[in-house]
Design a protein around this motif. Structure first.
Motif, mmCIF file in Angstrom:
data_model
loop_
_atom_site.group_PDB
_atom_site.id
_atom_site.type_symbol
_atom_site.label_atom_id
_atom_site.label_comp_id
_atom_site.label_asym_id
_atom_site.label_seq_id
_atom_site.Cartn_x
_atom_site.Cartn_y
_atom_site.Cartn_z
ATOM 1 N N GLU A 304 0.841 -1.202 0.000
ATOM 2 C CA GLU A 304 0.000 0.000 0.000
ATOM 3 C C GLU A 304 0.878 1.256 0.000
ATOM 4 N N ALA A 305 1.948 1.219 0.811
ATOM 5 C CA ALA A 305 2.843 2.383 0.898
ATOM 6 C C ALA A 305 3.460 2.695 -0.467
ATOM 7 N N LEU A 306 3.897 1.645 -1.155
ATOM 8 C CA LEU A 306 4.524 1.859 -2.459
ATOM 9 C C LEU A 306 3.519 2.410 -3.470
ATOM 10 N N THR A 307 2.280 2.023 -3.316
ATOM 11 C CA THR A 307 1.234 2.551 -4.204
ATOM 12 C C THR A 307 0.977 4.028 -3.906
ATOM 13 N N LEU A 308 0.855 4.340 -2.595
ATOM 14 C CA LEU A 308 0.537 5.720 -2.216
ATOM 15 C C LEU A 308 1.689 6.684 -2.500
ATOM 16 N N ALA A 309 2.900 6.156 -2.571
ATOM 17 C CA ALA A 309 4.064 7.021 -2.830
ATOM 18 C C ALA A 309 4.097 7.518 -4.273
ATOM 19 N N LEU A 310 3.302 6.898 -5.120
ATOM 20 C CA LEU A 310 3.338 7.264 -6.545
ATOM 21 C C LEU A 310 2.213 8.226 -6.906
ATOM 22 N N ASP A 311 2.574 9.238 -7.663
ATOM 23 C CA ASP A 311 1.565 10.135 -8.217
ATOM 24 C C ASP A 311 1.130 9.512 -9.548
ATOM 25 N N ARG A 312 0.223 8.558 -9.439
ATOM 26 C CA ARG A 312 -0.142 7.771 -10.622
ATOM 27 C C ARG A 312 -0.818 8.599 -11.723
ATOM 28 N N PRO A 313 -1.665 9.558 -11.373
ATOM 29 C CA PRO A 313 -2.254 10.355 -12.469
ATOM 30 C C PRO A 313 -1.203 11.047 -13.335
ATOM 31 N N GLN A 346 -7.415 5.929 -5.739
ATOM 32 C CA GLN A 346 -7.011 6.639 -4.530
ATOM 33 C C GLN A 346 -5.854 7.581 -4.898
ATOM 34 N N PRO A 347 -5.863 8.840 -4.436
ATOM 35 C CA PRO A 347 -4.767 9.751 -4.813
ATOM 36 C C PRO A 347 -3.478 9.425 -4.060
ATOM 37 N N ALA A 348 -2.380 10.004 -4.536
ATOM 38 C CA ALA A 348 -1.092 9.789 -3.861
ATOM 39 C C ALA A 348 -1.124 10.409 -2.474
ATOM 40 N N ASN A 349 -0.401 9.789 -1.554
ATOM 41 C CA ASN A 349 -0.321 10.310 -0.189
ATOM 42 C C ASN A 349 1.043 9.926 0.368
ATOM 43 N N VAL A 350 1.999 10.781 0.130
ATOM 44 C CA VAL A 350 3.389 10.463 0.476
ATOM 45 C C VAL A 350 3.558 10.342 1.997
ATOM 46 N N ALA A 351 2.876 11.210 2.743
ATOM 47 C CA ALA A 351 2.997 11.161 4.205
ATOM 48 C C ALA A 351 2.497 9.822 4.728
ATOM 49 N N ARG A 352 1.370 9.388 4.208
ATOM 50 C CA ARG A 352 0.791 8.097 4.626
ATOM 51 C C ARG A 352 1.727 6.951 4.211
ATOM 52 N N ALA A 353 2.338 7.080 3.045
ATOM 53 C CA ALA A 353 3.277 6.054 2.578
ATOM 54 C C ALA A 353 4.447 5.926 3.559
ATOM 55 N N ARG A 354 4.965 7.069 4.004
ATOM 56 C CA ARG A 354 6.092 7.051 4.957
ATOM 57 C C ARG A 354 5.658 6.375 6.262
ATOM 58 N N THR A 355 4.467 6.729 6.728
ATOM 59 C CA THR A 355 3.977 6.164 7.989
ATOM 60 C C THR A 355 3.846 4.651 7.876
#
Lengths: 544, 323
Positions: A304-313, A346-355
């Motif tokens: 999940e973290a690796l997914t959220l770290a990406l700005d896929r759009p 789901q949009p990117a969320n780098v902070a959540r990815a780090r957590t």
């Protein structure tokens, strides 16, 4: 000049003028379509999975049933007659297809039930075919000369599609005397005889395949007289050929060429959507011992973290253009009816990815920018085929975005056949893949079900298995509310994150402005090509 | 001479056989397998894979492959292309013609105009025109051929519309078109790929010839000819050019295989249906029979080039002739 002479002269002028309009030579409308790979085997069941072969086969050979206008999905009520004039249900497991008695092979022979049975025997012959999509069919038998009865193994809402669309009958009278494994090297493969709107005219090796309209086609005389598939491998050369007017249709337009192409096509660039899905597949099993979980991707939190770290759009649009969408599960634009016309993520969320990474134990150590856990760095390889420029763009952008959260992705760019071999052996961490989806979401079982995970050689490359997803798919195949049922299945997949779904690209297609009635389909794009029309006032010399 | 030639031909055949064996061994060492490349997205269970491998001969041992290949060669059969599902000989025959057309014209221009310009540059070494010629041909050599090709296409096909953007012929041209129309069509399609090939290659024979001619221009016999008042043209062609031909003959022998596989990128850009792009595709898709078949043609051209060069040595250099 006498009055009579004047009348005579006027009549002569009128007489000359009228026939000139009436006698205008009939149009021989021509469509020139550039393909990236030469269609050398346009025979259903033998197309070697090559798109150009399949596109050409669709013009030569009829399906028993095709998609109705504005069809959503592939349920029975989304299908309309083609080679079969009708079908009726005997019971939940049995369908009878009635072949249109007007249908003829291009050599004049009538199409009959024997052709369907013969083709079915080929489709289930392991020496010939590898298509697993016929698995739900239990048996096929003739009922008289012009009907076939098809029995299925289990009830489904897609029985017409499963048999009527997937099977394109071949002429038994020309092929049954050949050994099945020799068909591809036979004269028939060089000069196919079909029953579709176009007949095979000639192939110029390495350059083009020419089809001519079958003027006796039983569903109506084609309004396109000639169809030319030109082989142009280089994408920029395809663009050049469209701009210079050498070709009439251009698909898979490179993002950077869109403005020029739009200008040439008089702004006429349609996007029927596409069945392509691009994703990065996690190998959740250890590459050293497949019975053990992958040291990084075995943890759903890391996935999940690796997914959220990406700005896929951003990745999707820079790679595939503005029409690309981003899904959270295996959903191309072809299945956008499931989610009310759009595909969203789901949009990117780098902070959540780090957590999430920190929660999984991956932390910065010794001032190194790469996270580590028990002394092991958060490092993995991204495997992809060197032949694909989009794959390279995606991998490079993902690498940069992951580096920002302390992940070291090593790019492993190899030849396609080497990639295929490695993936087949499970020797990969993350694989950038691209797939063309079938018209129905029930095809998900081929690559994402527990059954396919157990099946050696299946396309479930990561052996992903989620019994809840399987149950939801089974429910969806017979559910009355199809979109809702499939939304539930896709939501389960999104929650489990077997892959990072990067993009559901569109398919902008530019068409020369002289064509009317140019209907395009999201899958099997050119099925209606025989019904395109050229406006006489805009005809080119090649239409005369 | 005859005995020497027979010996040389036998040597070429033995070398070609050894090269083919080496090629087959190397092809089998390539990573990846043809079945995966052909099946693409579709999977296949082990039983189906086994059937397909047996059918396509990809399960054979090295010895079986060698025996099958050389047995087939004796009957003119190079097997079936895995990706095209057609006899390899048919596929090669279709592609050889366009390749020979493009390659031979390139060689012809390189070894006529290129050599003439080389001699001219050697006889006018310190002129601005000679320096410009050297500069432009070097730029052409340095820039990748697909860049040159793409540029030519955008200028002459897209912007100016003088020629077609690619292909060997206009496939829409009527079959009963007059010969003049067919000829014009051929020339329009040939112009850009040929120009791209020549721009990318002409620097080598030109510079080689220039260097060799510069050396001979300083030889005593040239000075003596000048002192005798021999005309400059006669000095150039009779006294400078012929002695400077030996390295060019070597170059010609080495370049002859370029006829077959020297235009991969140009063929790709201009959609020229030749052997170069075919070989690249076959390698990419692990179409082993086609790779080996195309390799055999290439090896034959290498041997032919080498043999031809040896014969030409004897023609241009009397000291090489056997007594």
């Amino acid at each position: 000049m006498t009055r009579r002479a004047c009348f005579t002269s006027l009549a002569a002028v009128a007489g000359l003028a009228r026939p000139a309009a009436a006698q205008r030579p009939p149009l021989h409308a021509t469509v020139v379509y550039a393909v990236g790979r030469e269609p050398t085997m346009p025979i259903p069941l033998f197309t070697s999975n090559a798109e150009a072969n399949e596109d050409l086969a669709d013009q030569l050979f009829l399906h028993l049933a095709v998609f109705a206008a504005n069809a959503k999905g592939a349920t029975d009520n989304a299908m309309s007659p083609a080679l079969a004039k009708s079908w009726h249900r005997i019971d939940p497991l049995t369908l009878v297809f009635d072949i249109d008695p007007r249908a003829r092979w291009h050599d004049g022979t009538r199409v009959n039930a024997h052709d369907v049975l013969f083709t079915w025997a080929l489709a289930t012959n392991p020496k010939v075919a590898t298509d697993t999509r016929f698995e739900p069919i239990a048996s096929v038998e003739a009922v008289g000369d012009m009907s076939v009865r098809v029995r299925f193994k289990r009830p489904s809402l897609e029985q017409v599609y499963t048999f009527g669309f997937l099977l394109q009958p071949l002429p038994a009278h020309l092929l049954e005397r050949l050994a099945p494994e020799t068909i591809t090297t036979s004269e028939f493969a060089r000069h196919p005889v079909g029953d579709g709107p176009f007949r095979f005219e000639r192939r110029v090796a390495g350059q083009s395949v020419e089809l001519r309209a079958d003027t006796t086609f039983f569903l109506g005389r084609p309004t396109i007289s000639r169809l030319l598939f030109r082989t142009i491998e280089d994408p920029s050369a395809r663009v050049a050929a469209f701009i210079t007017g050498e070709t009439d249709v251009l698909d898979k337009i490179p993002v950077q060429s869109l403005p020029q192409v739009r200008q040439r096509a008089g702004g006429r660039v349609s996007d029927p959507g596409s069945n392509v899905l691009v994703y990065m597949l996690f190998n959740t099993h250890s590459t050293a011992d497949s019975s053990k979980p992958h040291p990084i991707f075995g943890d759903p939190g890391v996935r999940e973290a690796l997914t959220l770290a990406l700005d896929r759009p951003t990745i999707a649009r820079t790679t595939f253009g503005p029409s690309a969408q981003v899904p959270d599960a295996a959903q191309s634009q072809l299945w956008s009816w499931i989610t009310a016309g759009t595909v969203t993520a789901q949009p990117a969320n780098v902070a959540r990815a780090r957590t999430l990474l920190a929660q999984a134990g991956w932390r910065a150590a010794n001032g190194d920018s790469i996270l580590a856990k028990n002394g092991a760095p958060l490092r993995f390889s991204v495997l992809y085929a060197s032949s694909s420029a989009p794959n390279n763009t995606i991998a490079l952008q993902a690498q940069q975005m992951w580096r920002a959260v302390g992940v070291d992705a090593q790019l492993d760019r190899l030849e396609p056949s080497v990639v295929g071999k490695r993936v087949g052996l499970g020797q990969f961490d993350l694989w950038v893949s691209r797939v063309g989806q079938d018209p129905t979401p029930s095809s998900l079982v081929q690559s994402w079900s527990c059954a396919s995970a157990q099946q050696p050689g299946s396309t479930n490359r990561a052996h992903w298995c989620d019994v809840t997803f399987d149950r939801l798919v089974t429910t969806a195949t017979t559910a009355k509310d199809q979109p809702k049922a499939w939304r539930a299945a896709l939501a389960e997949m999104a929650a489990q994150r077997p892959a990072i779904f990067v993009a559901a690209p569109g398919n902008p297609i530019a068409i020369h402005p002289r064509f009317d009635n140019a209907i395009l389909w999201p899958s099997h794009t050119w099925l209606s090509l025989w019904q395109w029309r050229v406006r006489p006032s805009a005809a080119l010399p090649r239409d005369q | 001479m005859n005995r020497w030639l027979r010996y040389r031909i036998a040597d070429a055949i033995i070398t070609a056989i050894a090269a083919v064996i080496a090629l087959i061994v190397l092809v089998r060492l390539l990573p990846g397998d043809p079945l995966t490349a052909i099946l693409g997205d579709r999977g296949a269970d082990p039983a189906t894979r086994a059937i397909l491998e047996a059918r396509w001969g990809t399960d054979r041992t090295l010895l079986q492959t060698l025996a099958s290949f050389f047995g087939g060669v004796l009957h003119g059969d190079l097997g079936i292309s895995l990706s095209e599902q057609r006899p390899v000989t048919t596929v090669l025959a279709e592609r050889l013609g366009p390749t020979l057309l493009l390659g031979s014209l390139t060689l012809l221009i390189d070894f006529t105009i290129g050599l003439a310009l080389g001699v001219w540059a050697a006889l006018h070494p310190d002129t601005r025109r000679a320096r410009l010629l050297g500069l432009f041909t070097l730029i052409g050599y340095a820039v990748p051929s697909f860049v040159v090709g793409t540029l030519l296409m955008w200028i002459f096909a897209v912007k100016l519309g003088w020629v077609d953007s690619g292909g060997l012929t206009d496939t829409l041209l009527a079959s009963d078109a007059p010969a003049s129309a067919v000829l014009v069509d051929r020339l329009k399609h040939l112009a850009l790929p040929l120009a791209a090939m020549v721009i990318a290659t002409i620097a080598v024979p030109l510079r080689q010839q220039r260097t060799a001619a510069l050396e001979t221009a300083a030889q005593p016999w040239v000075l003596a000819a000048r002192a005798r008042g021999v005309r400059p043209a006669a000095i150039a062609w009779r006294h400078c050019w012929r002695p400077a031909l030996t390295p060019i003959v070597t170059l010609f022998g080495l370049w002859l295989p370029m006829l077959v596989a020297g235009a991969v990128f140009v063929e790709y850009v201009f959609n020229w249906p030749g052997m170069g792009s075919l070989l690249a595709h076959a390698t990419f898709s692990r179409d082993f029979p086609l790779v080996i078949g195309a390799g055999l043609v290439l090896i034959a051209f290498v041997q032919l080039g080498s043999l031809l060069a040896d014969v030409l040595y004897h023609v241009v250099d009397p000291t090489q002739r056997p007594s």
